[in-house]
Design an enzyme around this catalytic site. Structure first.
Site, PDB file in Angstrom:
ATOM      1  N   ARG A 136       0.843  -1.313  -0.221  1.00 31.80           N
ATOM      2  CA  ARG A 136      -0.301  -0.171  -0.139  1.00 31.80           C
ATOM      3  C   ARG A 136       0.636   1.032   0.255  1.00 31.80           C
ATOM      4  O   ARG A 136       1.914   1.520   0.881  1.00 31.80           O
ATOM      5  CB  ARG A 136      -0.954   0.061   1.326  1.00 31.80           C
ATOM      6  CG  ARG A 136      -1.817   1.188   1.163  1.00 31.80           C
ATOM      7  CD  ARG A 136      -2.787   1.175   0.799  1.00 31.80           C
ATOM      8  NE  ARG A 136      -4.683   1.797   1.274  1.00 31.80           N
ATOM      9  CZ  ARG A 136      -5.275   2.306   0.323  1.00 31.80           C
ATOM     10  NH1 ARG A 136      -4.643   1.734  -0.922  1.00 31.80           N
ATOM     11  NH2 ARG A 136      -5.595   2.916   0.537  1.00 31.80           N
ATOM     12  N   THR A 404      -9.482   0.542  -9.573  1.00 32.58           N
ATOM     13  CA  THR A 404      -8.499  -0.979  -8.362  1.00 32.58           C
ATOM     14  C   THR A 404      -9.005  -1.567  -9.837  1.00 32.58           C
ATOM     15  O   THR A 404     -10.374  -1.428 -10.580  1.00 32.58           O
ATOM     16  CB  THR A 404      -9.472  -0.743  -7.447  1.00 32.58           C
ATOM     17  OG1 THR A 404      -9.861   0.331  -6.477  1.00 32.58           O
ATOM     18  CG2 THR A 404      -9.002  -1.981  -6.131  1.00 32.58           C
ATOM     19  N   THR A 422      -4.711  -0.683  -7.195  1.00 34.30           N
ATOM     20  CA  THR A 422      -5.320   0.678  -7.584  1.00 34.30           C
ATOM     21  C   THR A 422      -4.376   1.669  -7.272  1.00 34.30           C
ATOM     22  O   THR A 422      -3.620   2.035  -6.921  1.00 34.30           O
ATOM     23  CB  THR A 422      -6.399   0.860  -5.713  1.00 34.30           C
ATOM     24  OG1 THR A 422      -7.482   1.699  -6.801  1.00 34.30           O
ATOM     25  CG2 THR A 422      -6.140   1.243  -5.396  1.00 34.30           C
ATOM     26  N   ASN A 424      -6.642   4.259  -7.018  1.00 31.79           N
ATOM     27  CA  ASN A 424      -7.925   4.987  -6.680  1.00 31.79           C
ATOM     28  C   ASN A 424      -8.692   5.923  -7.179  1.00 31.79           C
ATOM     29  O   ASN A 424      -9.706   4.052  -8.342  1.00 31.79           O
ATOM     30  CB  ASN A 424      -7.343   6.318  -5.100  1.00 31.79           C
ATOM     31  CG  ASN A 424      -9.078   6.270  -4.368  1.00 31.79           C
ATOM     32  OD1 ASN A 424     -10.086   5.487  -3.996  1.00 31.79           O
ATOM     33  ND2 ASN A 424      -8.973   7.895  -3.861  1.00 31.79           N
ATOM     34  N   ASP A 446      -7.524   7.715   0.577  1.00 34.81           N
ATOM     35  CA  ASP A 446      -9.071   7.003   1.414  1.00 34.81           C
ATOM     36  C   ASP A 446      -8.585   7.415   3.046  1.00 34.81           C
ATOM     37  O   ASP A 446      -9.366   6.820   3.987  1.00 34.81           O
ATOM     38  CB  ASP A 446      -7.907   6.205   0.906  1.00 34.81           C
ATOM     39  CG  ASP A 446      -8.273   4.927   0.173  1.00 34.81           C
ATOM     40  OD1 ASP A 446      -9.465   5.646  -0.342  1.00 34.81           O
ATOM     41  OD2 ASP A 446      -8.070   4.152  -1.361  1.00 34.81           O
ATOM     42  N   SER A 475      -7.583   1.031   3.460  1.00 31.66           N
ATOM     43  CA  SER A 475      -8.245   0.176   2.506  1.00 31.66           C
ATOM     44  C   SER A 475      -9.672  -0.675   2.394  1.00 31.66           C
ATOM     45  O   SER A 475      -9.005  -1.107   3.202  1.00 31.66           O
ATOM     46  CB  SER A 475      -6.764  -0.283   0.992  1.00 31.66           C
ATOM     47  OG  SER A 475      -7.652  -1.130   0.514  1.00 31.66           O
ATOM     48  N   GLY A 498     -14.239   0.214  -3.938  1.00 30.19           N
ATOM     49  CA  GLY A 498     -14.089   1.489  -2.884  1.00 30.19           C
ATOM     50  C   GLY A 498     -14.465  -0.077  -1.811  1.00 30.19           C
ATOM     51  O   GLY A 498     -14.649  -0.592  -1.760  1.00 30.19           O
TER      52      GLY A 498
HETATM   53  O1  DON Z   1      -8.163   1.336  -1.560  1.00 32.25           O
HETATM   54  C1  DON Z   1      -9.229   1.380  -1.345  1.00 32.25           C
HETATM   55  O2  DON Z   1     -10.542   0.653  -0.807  1.00 32.25           O
HETATM   56  C2  DON Z   1      -9.481   2.391  -2.526  1.00 32.25           C
HETATM   57  N1  DON Z   1      -9.119   3.469  -2.808  1.00 32.25           N
HETATM   58  C3  DON Z   1     -10.723   1.216  -4.185  1.00 32.25           C
HETATM   59  C4  DON Z   1     -11.044   2.640  -4.968  1.00 32.25           C
HETATM   60  C5  DON Z   1     -11.761   1.671  -5.722  1.00 32.25           C
HETATM   61  O3  DON Z   1     -11.657   0.555  -5.532  1.00 32.25           O
HETATM   62  C6  DON Z   1     -12.134   2.223  -6.456  1.00 32.25           C
HETATM   63  N2  DON Z   1     -12.500   1.682  -7.727  1.00 32.25           N
HETATM   64  N3  DON Z   1     -13.904   1.764  -7.972  1.00 32.25           N
END
Ligand code: DON
Length: 593
Positions: A136, A404, A422, A424, A446, A475, A498
């Site tokens: 990360r 992502t 990702t 993001n 995040d 995350s 997300g």
């Molecule tokens: O790490 C996370 O939870 C977010 N940054 C993920 C972002 C994401 O899945 C965007 N896609 N739709």
């Protein structure tokens, strides 16, 4: 016997077909419906139960998966899946394939595949070793707790767009570290396909052209115009995209390892470029960056074992807490009805209350992982689920009174890897570093910019996830491997979206384990989402019947209906091989042999 024969027939028809014929030239045109179209030859494994979806639901049950006898890769870009498959055909294992696919995604799927972001990898080796790698991003040293709070006290959009939105990227360090410990091939061998794709180019498909067009206004603001919007015109389907600067960066990494990205001339050039725009990532940040090997969260659900990602992802804890709550019910209510939505939604709601308040980077805050993943604690939460909706405001966390991409891979030996990575938002912060050829993430969003104020996903989070230099932002990424009651590989899954990553991945797993759906049905079944706040039960459009919705409202739920929840890529081990299914809501592809 008949079923096995039918399966074998399918294996030979699908798998012996030339790979090129299975996946068209573009990055993402192949997967969509093809894998799920009715296939007269396909017979679901005998232990699967036919699924029934509400009338009006966009997908029909009974679809066929991609089937491979020896090895399979499922990702959001068919070209990248083919790269991973080829690596395994040449003798590489699942980790070699995962790393090769991830580097290929950085080239052919720049909206989310990356070297400028970060991710999480869960590994299960057939010899019994399990591992979780956290690569990360971390907050730069110059980051401050309130850096996204404006003079008027309001949260700004600098955590999302532009040069200040990025955490220190972890992908290159993570992928090279994983390969060194669990791979069998050299870094340069697994990176060759990605380098070739960047150098010689690949043909843009309609899905990618649509995404570039939708984000062109951001991309042109921060350096990506020449490559992605040449002459003011976003790349079109059929264009060939060549990325010479990215090819150069990848070649240097292939030769020298991750230090080519974190030290020396390439790093100096891209941090210098970022600084000119007002960014705060320094060479010292890069020098300090380290991926972290963690012990996967190992939990059980109805006799199966789940290996999932611990913090700095909330994915594993939240999924485990949800499933522990649900496991106390001998069986779940019929799929798709009000009872299903109530129980599953209530379990997610409770797990997210804890997630949003308690989880953060374990190097900075005490995360009560043991308590949250404990079955007795889940039993206490289960007891709070009645026959009506519970307002989130009445639930207390424990201890208190775009974009992502996920890939799943398995090889002939039974080694398996789940990786979610990702930037993001789609194309991250939109800042494209032309000297090195990549987009930087906007992962800083995040973090909790201000306790109580929702982030881009509407998540209302607490102090545990406040910004601090060197800290990993929480995350939701949930790469997950499921072993069957005999300890054999059963499923590999993960998603994007997300917080919906957690709910969509969990539901695919439940659809397979609880409802005994085929993998294709488990993937095309309607999904719901509850993240505690906003206190809404979100359901995919036409995902439940109007009658079920009436019942939910009578129980006190505020329901909302909308587009797809998550984008899952999953594989399942079946007799005679693997099934691979890319989410019918997207345009990914599976490859294998
Ligand atoms: O790490 C996370 O939870 C977010 N940054 C993920 C972002 C994401 O899945 C965007 N896609 N739709």
């Amino acid at each position: 016997m008949l079923r096995t024969l039918a399966f074998a027939a399918l294996v030979s028809t699908v798998v012996t077909a030339p790979v090129a014929a299975q996946t068209p030239r573009g990055a993402t045109d192949a997967g969509t419906a093809r894998g799920l179209q009715k296939n007269q030859d396909y017979v679901a494994p005998p232990d699967r139960v036919p699924a029934h979806f509400p009338a009006g639901w966009r997908f029909t049950p009974g679809g066929a998966p991609f089937v491979a006898r020896h090895a399979v890769v499922v990702s959001d870009a068919p070209i990248a899946s083919r790269v991973g498959s080829e690596i395994m055909r040449r003798g590489g294992n699942a980790v070699d394939a995962a790393v090769a696919t991830e580097f290929a995604l950085a080239v052919v799927y720049p909206e989310a595949g990356n070297i400028g972001g970060g991710g999480f990898m869960v590994i299960h080796m057939a010899d019994g070793r399990n591992a979780a790698l956290d690569y990360r991003e971390v907050a730069p040293l110059a980051a401050t707790r309130d850096m996204y709070v404006g003079p008027d006290g309001k949260v700004t959009d600098e955590s999302l767009f532009g040069p200040k939105a990025s955490g220190v990227p972890g992908s290159v360090a993570g992928l090279t570290t994983a390969l060194a410990r669990y791979g069998t091939m050299s870094l340069s061998a697994v990176m060759q396909p990605a380098i070739r794709l960047a150098e010689r180019g690949f043909v843009i498909d309609s899905a990618m052209a649509r995404t570039v067009a939708a984000y062109a206004h951001h991309i042109v603001a921060f350096g990506g115009a020449e490559i992605f919007v040449p002459g003011g015109q976003p790349l079109r389907a059929g264009d060939t995209l060549k990325q010479p600067a990215l090819a150069k960066t990848l070649r240097a990494i292939a030769r020298q390892g991750s230090k080519a990205f974190y030290q020396g001339p390439i790093a100096e050039a891209w941090t210098g470029e970022l600084a000119k725009e007002g960014g705060i990532i320094t060479m010292e940040d890069l020098r300090r960056y380290r991926p972290i090997w963690r012990t996967p969260i190992r939990s059980t659900y109805r006799g199966n074992t789940l290996l999932t990602m611990p913090p700095a992802s909330s994915g594993g804890v939240t999924m485990t807490e949800t499933l522990n709550i649900l496991e106390g019910f001998d069986s779940l209510p019929p799929f798709g009805g009000a009872g299903w939505a109530h129980l599953v939604g209530s379990a997610f709601q409770r797990a997210f209350v804890d997630r949003n308040a308690k989880l953060g980077d374990p190097a900075f805050v005490d995360v009560p992982i043991k308590e949250l993943t404990n079955k007795q604690y889940a039993a206490r939460l289960r007891a709070t689920i009645g026959t009506r909706a519970t307002p989130t405001s009445s639930l207390k966390a424990i201890g208190e009174g775009t974009q992502t991409t996920h890939m799943s891979v398995a090889d002939a030996r039974g080694n398996a890897v789940a990786v979610t990575t990702t930037l993001n938002e789609l194309f991250g912060s939109s800042v494209y570093l032309a000297s090195a050829g990549f987009f930087l993430n906007d992962e800083m969003d995040d973090f909790t910019s201000r306790p109580g104020v929702p982030n881009m996903f509407g998540l209302v989070q607490g102090e545990a996830n406040a910004i601090a230099p060197g800290k990993r932002m929480l995350s939701a990424m949930s790469p997950t491997i499921v072993l069957d009651p005999r300890g054999r590989l059963l499923l590999v899954a993960g998603s994007r979206g997300g917080p919906r990553i957690i709910t969509s991945t969990t539901q695919v797993i439940m659809n397979v384990l609880d409802y005994r759906m085929s993998l294709a049905d488990a993937m095309s079944a309607p999904r719901l989402h509850h993240q505690a706040l906003p206190d809404t039960l979100r359901i995919e459009e036409h995902g439940i019947t109007p009658t079920a919705n009436d019942s939910l409202q009578a129980m006190g739920y505020q329901t909302s209906f909308g587009g797809g929840i998550g984008l899952v890529n999953a594989l399942m081990r079946v007799r005679g091989g693997y099934e691979g299914v890319t989410d019918p809501r997207g345009s990914g592809g599976a490859a294998g042999f």
